[in-house]
Design a protein around this motif. Structure first.
Motif, PDB file in Angstrom:
ATOM      1  N   GLY A  51       0.661  -1.241  -0.107  1.00 59.25           N
ATOM      2  CA  GLY A  51      -0.072   0.048   0.136  1.00 59.25           C
ATOM      3  C   GLY A  51       0.894   1.429  -0.183  1.00 59.25           C
ATOM      4  O   GLY A  51       2.148   1.124   0.043  1.00 59.25           O
ATOM      5  N   PRO A  52       0.129   2.557  -0.201  1.00 60.70           N
ATOM      6  CA  PRO A  52       0.857   3.709  -0.096  1.00 60.70           C
ATOM      7  C   PRO A  52       1.594   3.937   1.167  1.00 60.70           C
ATOM      8  O   PRO A  52       1.234   3.488   2.146  1.00 60.70           O
ATOM      9  N   LEU A  53       2.682   4.829   1.298  1.00 60.12           N
ATOM     10  CA  LEU A  53       3.129   5.417   2.390  1.00 60.12           C
ATOM     11  C   LEU A  53       2.380   6.191   3.171  1.00 60.12           C
ATOM     12  O   LEU A  53       1.460   7.036   2.605  1.00 60.12           O
ATOM     13  N   GLN A  54       1.917   6.071   4.344  1.00 65.73           N
ATOM     14  CA  GLN A  54       1.299   6.815   5.019  1.00 65.73           C
ATOM     15  C   GLN A  54       1.787   7.930   5.856  1.00 65.73           C
ATOM     16  O   GLN A  54       2.995   7.953   6.398  1.00 65.73           O
ATOM     17  N   ALA A  55       1.149   9.170   6.075  1.00 69.21           N
ATOM     18  CA  ALA A  55       1.569  10.472   6.856  1.00 69.21           C
ATOM     19  C   ALA A  55       1.202  10.608   8.000  1.00 69.21           C
ATOM     20  O   ALA A  55      -0.163  10.169   8.159  1.00 69.21           O
ATOM     21  N   GLY A  56       1.740  10.548   9.127  1.00 68.49           N
ATOM     22  CA  GLY A  56       1.183  10.729  10.497  1.00 68.49           C
ATOM     23  C   GLY A  56       0.471   9.363  10.987  1.00 68.49           C
ATOM     24  O   GLY A  56       0.899   8.215  10.417  1.00 68.49           O
ATOM     25  N   THR A  57      -0.402   9.362  11.949  1.00 66.51           N
ATOM     26  CA  THR A  57      -0.887   8.319  12.557  1.00 66.51           C
ATOM     27  C   THR A  57      -1.904   7.717  11.566  1.00 66.51           C
ATOM     28  O   THR A  57      -2.659   8.553  10.847  1.00 66.51           O
ATOM     29  N   GLN A  58      -2.219   6.444  11.947  1.00 67.79           N
ATOM     30  CA  GLN A  58      -3.626   5.763  11.190  1.00 67.79           C
ATOM     31  C   GLN A  58      -3.908   4.674  12.153  1.00 67.79           C
ATOM     32  O   GLN A  58      -3.211   3.941  12.829  1.00 67.79           O
ATOM     33  N   GLU A  59      -5.446   4.788  12.109  1.00 76.02           N
ATOM     34  CA  GLU A  59      -6.170   3.719  12.830  1.00 76.02           C
ATOM     35  C   GLU A  59      -6.123   2.351  12.132  1.00 76.02           C
ATOM     36  O   GLU A  59      -5.902   2.392  10.843  1.00 76.02           O
ATOM     37  N   GLY A  60      -5.844   1.477  12.793  1.00 70.62           N
ATOM     38  CA  GLY A  60      -6.124   0.015  12.028  1.00 70.62           C
ATOM     39  C   GLY A  60      -4.788  -0.421  11.662  1.00 70.62           C
ATOM     40  O   GLY A  60      -3.585   0.234  12.040  1.00 70.62           O
ATOM     41  N   PRO A  61      -4.420  -1.660  11.153  1.00 71.39           N
ATOM     42  CA  PRO A  61      -3.195  -2.106  10.716  1.00 71.39           C
ATOM     43  C   PRO A  61      -2.409  -1.273   9.566  1.00 71.39           C
ATOM     44  O   PRO A  61      -3.233  -0.733   8.522  1.00 71.39           O
ATOM     45  N   ARG A  62      -1.300  -1.011   9.700  1.00 71.06           N
ATOM     46  CA  ARG A  62      -0.502  -0.364   8.566  1.00 71.06           C
ATOM     47  C   ARG A  62       0.144  -1.210   7.632  1.00 71.06           C
ATOM     48  O   ARG A  62       1.088  -1.807   8.100  1.00 71.06           O
ATOM     49  N   SER A  63      -0.589  -1.452   6.520  1.00 67.15           N
ATOM     50  CA  SER A  63       0.003  -2.580   5.574  1.00 67.15           C
ATOM     51  C   SER A  63       1.555  -2.144   5.220  1.00 67.15           C
ATOM     52  O   SER A  63       2.315  -3.062   4.994  1.00 67.15           O
ATOM     53  N   GLU A  64       1.897  -0.853   5.285  1.00 65.22           N
ATOM     54  CA  GLU A  64       3.001  -0.486   4.541  1.00 65.22           C
ATOM     55  C   GLU A  64       4.282  -1.254   5.715  1.00 65.22           C
ATOM     56  O   GLU A  64       5.518  -1.207   5.417  1.00 65.22           O
ATOM     57  N   GLN A  65       3.846  -1.664   7.052  1.00 66.86           N
ATOM     58  CA  GLN A  65       4.895  -2.396   7.644  1.00 66.86           C
ATOM     59  C   GLN A  65       5.380  -3.522   6.775  1.00 66.86           C
ATOM     60  O   GLN A  65       6.562  -3.954   7.144  1.00 66.86           O
ATOM     61  N   LEU A  66       4.796  -4.138   5.778  1.00 69.00           N
ATOM     62  CA  LEU A  66       5.248  -5.107   5.180  1.00 69.00           C
ATOM     63  C   LEU A  66       6.584  -4.928   4.538  1.00 69.00           C
ATOM     64  O   LEU A  66       7.734  -5.640   4.260  1.00 69.00           O
ATOM     65  N   TYR A  67       6.912  -3.574   4.075  1.00 71.88           N
ATOM     66  CA  TYR A  67       8.081  -3.114   3.592  1.00 71.88           C
ATOM     67  C   TYR A  67       9.573  -3.384   4.522  1.00 71.88           C
ATOM     68  O   TYR A  67      10.467  -3.431   3.937  1.00 71.88           O
ATOM     69  N   GLU A  68       9.046  -3.417   5.838  1.00 76.39           N
ATOM     70  CA  GLU A  68      10.453  -3.756   6.451  1.00 76.39           C
ATOM     71  C   GLU A  68      11.066  -5.047   6.233  1.00 76.39           C
ATOM     72  O   GLU A  68      12.281  -5.431   6.782  1.00 76.39           O
ATOM     73  N   LEU A  69      10.124  -5.932   5.593  1.00 77.11           N
ATOM     74  CA  LEU A  69      10.617  -7.268   5.197  1.00 77.11           C
ATOM     75  C   LEU A  69      11.741  -7.401   4.071  1.00 77.11           C
ATOM     76  O   LEU A  69      12.479  -8.317   3.878  1.00 77.11           O
ATOM     77  N   ALA A  70      11.622  -6.227   3.121  1.00 77.77           N
ATOM     78  CA  ALA A  70      12.672  -6.246   2.033  1.00 77.77           C
ATOM     79  C   ALA A  70      14.111  -5.387   2.604  1.00 77.77           C
ATOM     80  O   ALA A  70      13.953  -4.769   3.563  1.00 77.77           O
ATOM     81  N   GLY A  71      15.067  -5.869   2.128  1.00 79.62           N
ATOM     82  CA  GLY A  71      16.545  -5.348   2.586  1.00 79.62           C
ATOM     83  C   GLY A  71      17.485  -6.251   1.999  1.00 79.62           C
ATOM     84  O   GLY A  71      17.311  -7.226   1.543  1.00 79.62           O
ATOM     85  N   PRO A  72      18.761  -5.650   2.423  1.00 74.93           N
ATOM     86  CA  PRO A  72      19.877  -6.500   1.696  1.00 74.93           C
ATOM     87  C   PRO A  72      20.283  -7.974   2.336  1.00 74.93           C
ATOM     88  O   PRO A  72      20.785  -8.568   1.848  1.00 74.93           O
ATOM     89  N   HIS A  73      19.454  -8.029   3.551  1.00 78.67           N
ATOM     90  CA  HIS A  73      19.464  -9.701   4.106  1.00 78.67           C
ATOM     91  C   HIS A  73      18.872 -10.661   3.257  1.00 78.67           C
ATOM     92  O   HIS A  73      19.097 -11.803   3.112  1.00 78.67           O
ATOM     93  N   ILE A  74      18.090 -10.127   2.299  1.00 81.05           N
ATOM     94  CA  ILE A  74      17.199 -10.928   1.388  1.00 81.05           C
ATOM     95  C   ILE A  74      17.228 -10.845  -0.167  1.00 81.05           C
ATOM     96  O   ILE A  74      17.007 -11.384  -0.866  1.00 81.05           O
ATOM     97  N   LEU A  75      17.710  -9.437  -0.691  1.00 87.33           N
ATOM     98  CA  LEU A  75      17.838  -9.008  -1.720  1.00 87.33           C
ATOM     99  C   LEU A  75      19.013  -8.610  -2.201  1.00 87.33           C
ATOM    100  O   LEU A  75      20.061  -8.132  -1.550  1.00 87.33           O
ATOM    101  N   SER A  76      19.223  -8.718  -3.564  1.00 85.86           N
ATOM    102  CA  SER A  76      20.360  -8.352  -4.397  1.00 85.86           C
ATOM    103  C   SER A  76      20.224  -6.626  -4.860  1.00 85.86           C
ATOM    104  O   SER A  76      21.222  -5.893  -5.349  1.00 85.86           O
ATOM    105  N   GLY A  77      18.911  -6.394  -4.845  1.00 85.02           N
ATOM    106  CA  GLY A  77      18.656  -5.119  -5.425  1.00 85.02           C
ATOM    107  C   GLY A  77      17.100  -4.796  -5.184  1.00 85.02           C
ATOM    108  O   GLY A  77      16.250  -5.565  -4.997  1.00 85.02           O
ATOM    109  N   LEU A  78      16.865  -3.741  -5.399  1.00 79.65           N
ATOM    110  CA  LEU A  78      15.390  -3.202  -5.283  1.00 79.65           C
ATOM    111  C   LEU A  78      15.068  -2.126  -6.326  1.00 79.65           C
ATOM    112  O   LEU A  78      15.701  -1.242  -6.561  1.00 79.65           O
ATOM    113  N   VAL A  79      13.763  -2.186  -6.867  1.00 83.37           N
ATOM    114  CA  VAL A  79      12.884  -1.278  -7.628  1.00 83.37           C
ATOM    115  C   VAL A  79      11.867  -0.641  -6.611  1.00 83.37           C
ATOM    116  O   VAL A  79      11.030  -1.456  -6.050  1.00 83.37           O
TER     117      VAL A  79
END
Length: 577
Positions: A51-79
């Motif tokens: 989902g889109p990046l959110q500004a400020g606080t948001q009620e309910g689950p923040r789906s953008e938390q998923l992006y924390e799973l991406a990173g150099p520990h698992i990927l060779s590059g990122l688009v």
């Protein structure tokens, strides 16, 4: 299977993609191009859909938390599809977001970022050309504009180009002419309702509506039909992007074409290049004005015929322009005719010229039918054939002026070919409608089945049953021990044999690795997965990996929603002491 940077491919390279939503044709087509680029390089692909990046606080689950799973520990590059992620946080918000991936080869699509290569389009020139066509060619004076989200950088550039053209022609730039949307069809319809309040229900004081993307233009056209406003007779409407739906609207949509698949391929290539040499150049790609019916342009009309020129002059002119014509046919095909085989352009032109020289109708129609059959078998949109025929007719126009007999025969041949192509297109549309109906039934049944599961064991059985019916073979469902915290996760559903065993408690693993270490043993390359969040009432409760195929992009989203419902209905099993 996901060992360190080589998950989903053992020793292979893995590229990640940060994407807002796969249900959007713009983003789905970009991802298709990235997938093609990764596959060509033998690389794996992980598409993180948060989902889109959110500004400020948001009620309910923040789906953008998923992006924390991406990173150099698992990927060779990122688009990063930065243009869509920036809707609510702007360019600065996306730049700050990308700082977390420092050290990982990264390419931005849509918006230039600091310290990373980018692949963008020339928004200003593309929109300026489009508005110039509306103002100069169609003499529109009162031109309204539907923009994208205020924080979106690409939308702002398109607004500035629109205003620049109006200023150049001395036309009104009143604030009443500008309405903000969000790039979705619904916001295009809402913008028309806003304009109808400002300028009257029939919009008599407007000449044209320019939308910052095709989705909003299509939504605007739907709303205009409801209001009884005819297009293009009463009001001109144009869009931007040239998504698939743009050709299928009624009237067909005039737009500025972004080469979306190429943008994706170039982004993947730059990530792979930067991984190897640490450097990659920015790329800005031009758009192309695509004139259709929604602006009021009619089909090509050949010029006046002359009646005293010989076939010899016609042949001489044809030979002089043959290479240019075949090149134009290739450009019109835009890479969609690979199923037709090499040299289809020359074969098609040769068949037509042979008929014109002989004064017969023996070769062109069969050649076109063979071309159409090959493309239909490869599931290519047959509207592409019509586009190529239009270009062929246009390119031959100046040549045909010298031979009136050949001109009349060519018109008869084009008419016969278009009738045959139209019949094939109607058959294809009928088949597509049947397939869509069957798919809708299958996806609805699959989602209902998954959401109704009573526990993880039953959910696993249903996943293994329904996914193959949708053409998908791989699925992994992982839940977090603590909602909102991916540090410790457990694999509860898998299509891999013996990955989850009935009656045993799944072992904990580090959620950022996406899957348990015992699944990190598959070698090879070219595998693609979508990574989506499991959404609970108040937090992200886990993540799903679904095999990613271009034709199944939308399916991934709805299946993840059904799995989220199922997981909310029962608790993850606890690990044994």
């Amino acid at each position: 299977m996901l060992r360190s940077k080589n998950r989903l491919g053992g020793r292979g390279t893995t590229i990640g993609v940060i994407v807002d939503w796969l249900g959007d044709p713009y983003q789905a087509t970009l991802c298709d191009g990235i997938e093609q680029g990764a596959a060509d390089a033998g690389a794996n692909l992980l598409v993180f859909v948060g989902g889109p990046l959110q500004a400020g606080t948001q009620e309910g689950p923040r789906s953008e938390q998923l992006y924390e799973l991406a990173g150099p520990h698992i990927l060779s590059g990122l688009v990063v599809l930065s243009s869509t992620l920036s809707h609510k946080v702007g360019v600065l918000g996306v730049r700050d977001f990308c700082e977390r991936y420092t050290g990982l080869p990264l390419c931005s699509v849509g918006v230039p970022l600091r310290s990373a290569p980018s692949v963008t389009i020339d928004n200003e020139a593309g929109m300026a050309t489009l508005v110039e066509h509306v103002v100069d060619h169609h003499q529109c004076k009162r031109v309204a504009f539907i923009s994208g989200p205020p924080a979106n950088a690409e939308s702002e550039l398109r607004v500035q180009a629109y205003q620049g053209v109006l200023a150049k022609h001395g036309l009104s730039r009143s604030d009443d002419l500008l309405v903000a949307g969000d790039f979705r069809m619904e916001s295009g319809a809402a913008a028309v309702r806003t304009l109808s309040k400002r300028f009257g229900a029939s919009l008599d004081r407007l000449d044209a509506i320019v939308a910052a993307n095709d989705n909003m233009a299509i939504g605007a056209m739907d709303e205009l039909r409801k209001l009884g406003v005819s297009m293009p007779e009463r009001l001109v409407v144009v869009g931007f992007d040239d998504i698939e739906e743009a050709r299928l609207t009624e009237p067909s949509l005039t737009t500025s074409r972004q080469p979306l698949a190429r943008l994706g391929r170039e982004a993947a290539r730059r990530v792979l290049q930067r991984q190897n040499d640490g450097d990659a150049m920015d790329l800005k790609i031009s758009t192309e004005l695509v004139v259709r019916q929604s602006c009021g342009c009619s089909a090509l009309v050949l010029g006046r015929r002359t009646a005293s020129q010989s076939n010899e002059r016609f042949m001489s002119a044809l030979m002089m322009h043959r290479e240019r014509i075949t090149a134009q046919l290739g450009r019109a095909a835009r890479g969609r005719f690979s199923a037709a085989g090499d040299g289809w352009e020359r074969s098609l032109l040769s068949a037509l010229t042979d008929d014109l020289i002989a004064g017969t109708a023996q070769r062109f129609l069969p050649a076109t039918e063979r071309l159409t059959q090959r493309l239909a078998a490869a599931r290519v949109d047959l509207n592409a054939v019509d586009e190529v025929l239009t270009v062929l007719r246009e390119e031959l126009a100046p040549v045909l002026q010298s031979a009136p007999d050949a001109y009349r025969l060519a018109e008869d041949l084009f008419h016969a070919v278009r009738l045959a192509t139209s019949a094939a297109l109607q058959r294809g549309l009928g088949r597509a409608q049947l397939e869509l109906t069957r798919w809708a039934r299958k996806i609805a049944g699959a989602c209902n089945s998954l959401a109704a599961a009573r526990d993880f064991a039953e959910l696993g059985l249903r996943v293994r049953q329904v996914l193959p019916e949708l053409g998908l073979s791989s699925c992994f469902v992982c839940v977090y021990d603590t909602p909102g915290d991916a540090n410790q996760a457990r694999l509860v559903v898998s299509t891999e044999p013996d990955a989850t065993k009935p009656g045993t408690s799944p072992k904990a693993f580090r959620g950022r690795d996406l899957l348990p270490p015992e699944l990190a043993s598959m070698d090879g390359g070219g595998r693609s997965f979508a990574v989506l969040p499991l959404l609970g009432e108040d937090a992200v409760t886990g993540h799903v990996l679904l095999e990613y195929k271009a034709q199944h992009a939308f399916s991934c989203g709805v299946l993840a929603e059904a799995l989220s419902i199922a997981v909310r209905n029962f608790h993850a099993p606890r690990a044994s002491a």
